[in-house]
Design a protein around this motif. Structure first.
Motif, short mmCIF file in Angstrom:
data_model
loop_
_atom_site.label_atom_id
_atom_site.label_comp_id
_atom_site.label_asym_id
_atom_site.label_seq_id
_atom_site.Cartn_x
_atom_site.Cartn_y
_atom_site.Cartn_z
N ASN A 192 45.51 63.55 -50.33
CA ASN A 192 44.32 63.10 -48.79
C ASN A 192 43.55 62.32 -49.02
O ASN A 192 42.87 61.58 -47.80
N LEU A 193 43.44 61.56 -50.25
CA LEU A 193 42.40 60.62 -50.46
C LEU A 193 43.08 59.26 -50.44
O LEU A 193 43.85 58.56 -50.01
N PRO A 194 41.74 58.40 -49.95
CA PRO A 194 42.38 57.48 -49.36
C PRO A 194 42.21 56.35 -50.19
O PRO A 194 42.19 56.21 -51.11
N LYS A 195 43.05 55.68 -50.13
CA LYS A 195 43.77 54.44 -50.85
C LYS A 195 42.91 53.19 -50.69
O LYS A 195 42.70 52.01 -51.70
N HIS A 196 42.03 53.01 -49.57
CA HIS A 196 41.25 51.38 -49.31
C HIS A 196 40.49 51.91 -48.54
O HIS A 196 40.56 52.81 -47.62
N LYS A 197 39.13 50.84 -47.94
CA LYS A 197 38.29 50.69 -48.35
C LYS A 197 38.56 51.12 -46.64
O LYS A 197 37.33 51.62 -45.03
N ASN A 198 39.19 50.79 -45.10
CA ASN A 198 39.45 50.81 -43.95
C ASN A 198 40.26 52.17 -43.73
O ASN A 198 40.05 52.54 -42.56
N ALA A 230 44.45 53.13 -67.00
CA ALA A 230 45.66 54.08 -65.97
C ALA A 230 46.42 52.40 -65.35
O ALA A 230 47.22 52.76 -64.89
N TYR A 231 45.28 52.08 -65.11
CA TYR A 231 45.03 51.41 -63.79
C TYR A 231 46.16 49.82 -64.38
O TYR A 231 47.14 49.60 -63.82
N LYS A 232 45.86 49.58 -65.35
CA LYS A 232 47.20 48.43 -66.58
C LYS A 232 48.21 49.08 -66.42
O LYS A 232 49.64 48.87 -65.85
N VAL A 233 48.89 50.37 -66.93
CA VAL A 233 49.90 51.18 -67.34
C VAL A 233 50.20 50.81 -65.74
O VAL A 233 51.92 50.68 -66.42
N SER A 234 49.80 50.86 -64.37
CA SER A 234 50.51 51.71 -63.44
C SER A 234 50.95 50.03 -63.09
O SER A 234 51.94 49.80 -62.88
N MET A 235 50.23 49.01 -63.64
CA MET A 235 50.84 47.68 -62.81
C MET A 235 51.53 47.23 -63.43
O MET A 235 51.94 46.82 -62.87
N LEU A 236 51.48 47.54 -64.89
CA LEU A 236 53.17 47.57 -65.66
C LEU A 236 54.54 48.05 -65.06
O LEU A 236 55.43 47.82 -64.78
N ASN A 237 54.11 49.36 -64.84
CA ASN A 237 54.75 49.72 -63.68
C ASN A 237 54.89 49.36 -62.70
O ASN A 237 56.14 50.03 -61.73
N ASN A 238 54.67 48.45 -62.08
CA ASN A 238 54.56 47.88 -60.59
C ASN A 238 54.06 49.01 -59.58
O ASN A 238 54.67 49.51 -58.74
N GLN A 239 53.32 49.87 -60.16
CA GLN A 239 52.42 50.79 -59.00
C GLN A 239 51.44 50.18 -58.99
O GLN A 239 49.87 49.77 -60.64
N LYS A 240 50.50 50.56 -57.95
CA LYS A 240 48.99 50.30 -57.66
C LYS A 240 48.44 51.38 -57.61
O LYS A 240 48.44 52.43 -56.94
N LEU A 241 47.62 52.15 -58.79
CA LEU A 241 46.79 53.28 -58.93
C LEU A 241 45.68 53.05 -58.25
O LEU A 241 44.33 52.15 -58.77
N PRO A 242 45.57 53.62 -56.68
CA PRO A 242 43.80 53.21 -56.24
C PRO A 242 42.21 54.06 -56.77
O PRO A 242 42.91 54.86 -57.63
N SER A 243 41.59 53.25 -56.83
CA SER A 243 40.45 53.98 -57.50
C SER A 243 40.05 54.94 -56.82
O SER A 243 39.60 55.58 -57.90
N MET A 244 39.95 55.33 -56.17
CA MET A 244 39.14 56.70 -55.87
C MET A 244 40.45 57.73 -56.34
O MET A 244 40.24 58.94 -56.92
N HIS A 245 41.60 56.97 -55.98
CA HIS A 245 42.93 58.60 -57.34
C HIS A 245 41.91 58.44 -58.60
O HIS A 245 42.40 59.51 -58.96
N ARG A 246 42.36 57.36 -59.43
CA ARG A 246 41.52 57.75 -60.41
C ARG A 246 40.22 57.83 -61.12
O ARG A 246 39.92 59.17 -61.85
N TRP A 247 39.37 58.09 -59.98
CA TRP A 247 38.65 58.81 -60.55
C TRP A 247 38.24 60.14 -60.27
O TRP A 247 37.15 61.09 -60.77
N PHE A 248 39.40 60.48 -58.92
CA PHE A 248 38.94 61.61 -59.00
C PHE A 248 40.18 62.40 -59.76
O PHE A 248 39.16 63.92 -59.74
#
Length: 442
Positions: free
Chosen positions: A23-29, A345-363
Motif C-alpha cells: 500500500n505504499l505510494p509510488k509517486h507524489k500524486n 538497490a535502485y541501480k540493480v532494479s534499473m538493470l532488471n528493467n524495474q523501477k523501485l520507488p523512493s518510499m519502498h526503498r526507505w521502507f
C-alpha cells in the motif's frame, strides 16, 4: 525515574503502522496516507521513549518547560536497520579482485583471525560500532566473532551502548583454516554460553549464525536446530544462493538436498525469524518455501555488485514474499551507509528493467525491516511509547546536495536525492533511546 524530556524541532518523516509494500505510494500524486511528513514538526522524547510528534504550531504552547533542540530544516527520521553485516570484517573491506569463495579464502578468513586477540578485537569492534552510528544505523542483524571471548566482548560493547541488536557468534566447523575453525561441540558450547548470558538482556537478541552450508557440517546444522527448539524465540541468520559456484558446491556437499534452501530446512532452520542473506539465484520452489515459512530475505546490492555475485530480482521475489529487507553485507559490501545500499538497490532494479520507488526503498531500510524482524512494537517509527532510536539528517552538509535540493518540492524527490547523493557526511546525529550516540560536530 527522573523525567528527562527533550523536544526536537525540524522536518519529520516516518511510516505509519499500517504501511506495507503493497500500500505504499509510488509517486507524489498517490493519495496514500501510509507515511507522515511534517515540515516544521516537533518530536518529543521522554525517558528514552517517543512521547509525542506533530507540527510545531500544534505543540508550541506546550513546550515552555521542555528543552527544545532546534534542528532547522534538517530531517528527523527513525534510524536505519541493516539486516546483514559482518562485524569482524572492517579490516578487509575493499579487497581486490575475487569472487565469493576465493575472496573468503584469501581475505576474509585471514582478516577474522585477529579476533583471537583481545586488544585487536576491541579496537576493531569499537571502530565498527562507531562507524555504524556515524552512518545512522541504530539496529542491525550482524555476524559476530567466532571465538567466545571476542563474542562476549561484542555483546558487552553493544549492551554498554544500549543498542537494539540481533547477533551471535559465527559458526564454522568444516572448510575453514585451522586457526579459524572450532569443533562442532566447541561451536555449540560457545552458543549456549552466549545465549544464557546475553539473550534478551537489555536490547540484545541472540542469533544462531551458521556462516553458510559450505562451512557447517550436518552435525553442526543438527545442533543449530536443537538450539532453536530449546529457545524458540532465537533468530537465525545465514547465507543463501549468493554465488553460482557456491550453489554448485553446496549440491556436492549435500547431494541429498532438493535445493540449497532445503539444506537449512532439513535441520529446522527456516522459520519466521530466519534472515537469509542475498537470495540471488533462487528457484521458484525456494521462493515458495520462503513465503510459506515467513523467512526473511536480506538483499545486499552493494556486496553483490562488488563481488560480481549477480542481480537480485526484486519484483520476482515480491511476487512470493513481502518480507524483504536491505543489508550492507559490510565486508563484501564496501560501505556501512544505508544510503549507498538504497542507491545500489535502485541501480540493480534499473538493470532488471524495474523501477523501485523512493518510499519502498526507505521502507525496506526502516519500518519494513522492523516489521519483518518482529520488533516493530519497539522501533521503526515515531508512535508514542516506542524506543527513541532516530537520526537527524542534514542535506546541507553536502555542498552538492544543498545545491541539488533547491526547488525540491515534495518528500518523494527529497528521499530520492538523499538516497542517490547521500552518505555518512549528511548524518548530523544519531540517537539511541533518546541519548545522542553520535554527533557530526563533536
Amino acid at each position: 525515574m527522573m523525567n528527562n524530556t527533550t523536544a526536537y524541532r525540524g522536518n519529520i518523516f516516518y511510516f505509519n503502522d499500517t504501511a506495507s509494500l503493497e500500500n505504499l505510494p509510488k509517486h507524489k500524486n498517490d493519495t496514500s496516507n501510509q507515511y507522515v511528513y511534517i515540515e516544521d514538526g516537533i518530536l518529543i522524547v521522554k525517558n528514552g521513549k517517543i512521547d509525542g510528534v506533530g507540527s510545531y504550531a500544534t505543540y508550541k504552547d506546550k513546550l515552555s518547560d521542555i528543552k527544545v533542540e532546534n534542528c532547522g530544516t534538517k530531517l528527523i527520521t527513525p534510524g536505519f536497520i541493516d539486516t546483514h553485516q559482518h562485524s569482524t570484517q572492517s579490516s578487509i573491506v575493499a579487497a581486490y579482485g575475487e569472487k565469493l569463495l576465493e575472496w573468503l579464502e584469501d581475505y576474509v578468513f585471514p582478516g577474522e583471525r585477529i579476533y583471537a586477540d583481545h586488544d585487536c578485537a576491541l579496537k576493531d569492534m569499537t571502530f565498527f560500532l562507531d562507524h555504524l552510528l556515524r552512518n545512522g544505523t541504530t539496529t542491525a542483524v550482524s555476524y559476530g566473532p567466532l571465538f567466545y571471548d571476542a563474542s562476549d566482548l561484542f555483546f558487552a560493547e553493544l549492551n554498554k551502548r544500549n543498542m537494539r541488536f540481533i547477533t551471535g557468534n559465527i559458526l564454522m566447523d568444516i572448510n575453514a583454516p585451522a586457526t579459524l575453525k572450532l569443533s562442532t561441540q566447541e561451536n555449540y558450547d560457545i552458543s549456549k554460553k552466549l545465549i544464557d548470558k546475553w539473550h534478551n538482556k537489555g536490547r540484545l537478541s541472540y542469533c544462531i549464525s551458521p556462516r553458510f552450508a559450505l562451512a557447517t557440517s550436518e552435525a553442526m546444522m543438527e545442533l543449530c536446530g536443537e538450539l532453536k527448539k530449546a529457545h524458540p524465540d532465537l533468530y537465525i541468520q545465514t547465507h543463501l544462493n549468493e554465488n553460482t559456484n557456491e550453489v554448485k558446491e553446496v549440491k556436492k556437499l549435500y547431494p541429498w538436498s532438493k535445493n540449497y534452501l532445503d539444506v537449512y530446512d532439513h535441520f529446522g532452520l527456516i522459520t519466521d525469524k530466519t534472515v537469509l542473506g542475498h537470495c540471488i539465484h533462487m528457484l521458484d520452489e525456494e521462493l515458495a518455501q520462503i513465503r510459506d515459512s515467513g523467512a526473511i530475505v536480506s538483499w545486499c546490492p552493494i556486496s553483490n555488485n562488488f563481488l560480481g555475485s549477480g542481480l537480485f530480482n526484486y519484483e520476482r521475489t515480491l511476487k512470493f514474499t513481502d518480507k524483504i529487507t536491505l543489508g550492507t553485507d559490510w565486508g563484501g559490501g564496501n560501505s556501512l551507509s544505508m544510503f549507498a545500499v538504497m542507491d545500489d538497490a535502485y541501480k540493480v532494479s534499473m538493470l532488471n528493467n524495474q523501477k523501485l520507488p523512493s518510499m519502498h526503498r526507505w521502507f525496506l531500510a526502516t519500518y519494513g525491516a522492523a516489521k519483518t524482524l518482529q520488533i516493530d512494537s519497539k522501533v521503526g517509527n515515531f508512535d508514542k511509547g516506542k524506543e527513541a532510536d532516530f537520526i537527524i539528517i542534514d542535506p546541507d552538509a553536502s555542498p552538492f546536495l544543498k545545491y541539488r535540493r533547491r526547488g525540491v518540492e515534495d518528500i518523494f524527490e527529497l528521499l530520492f536525492i538523499l538516497m542517490t547523493l547521500g552518505d555518512e557526511k549528511i548524518i548530523n546525529s544519531t540517537y539511541i533511546m533518546g541519548e545522542c550516540a553520535y554527533r557530526a560536530d563533536k
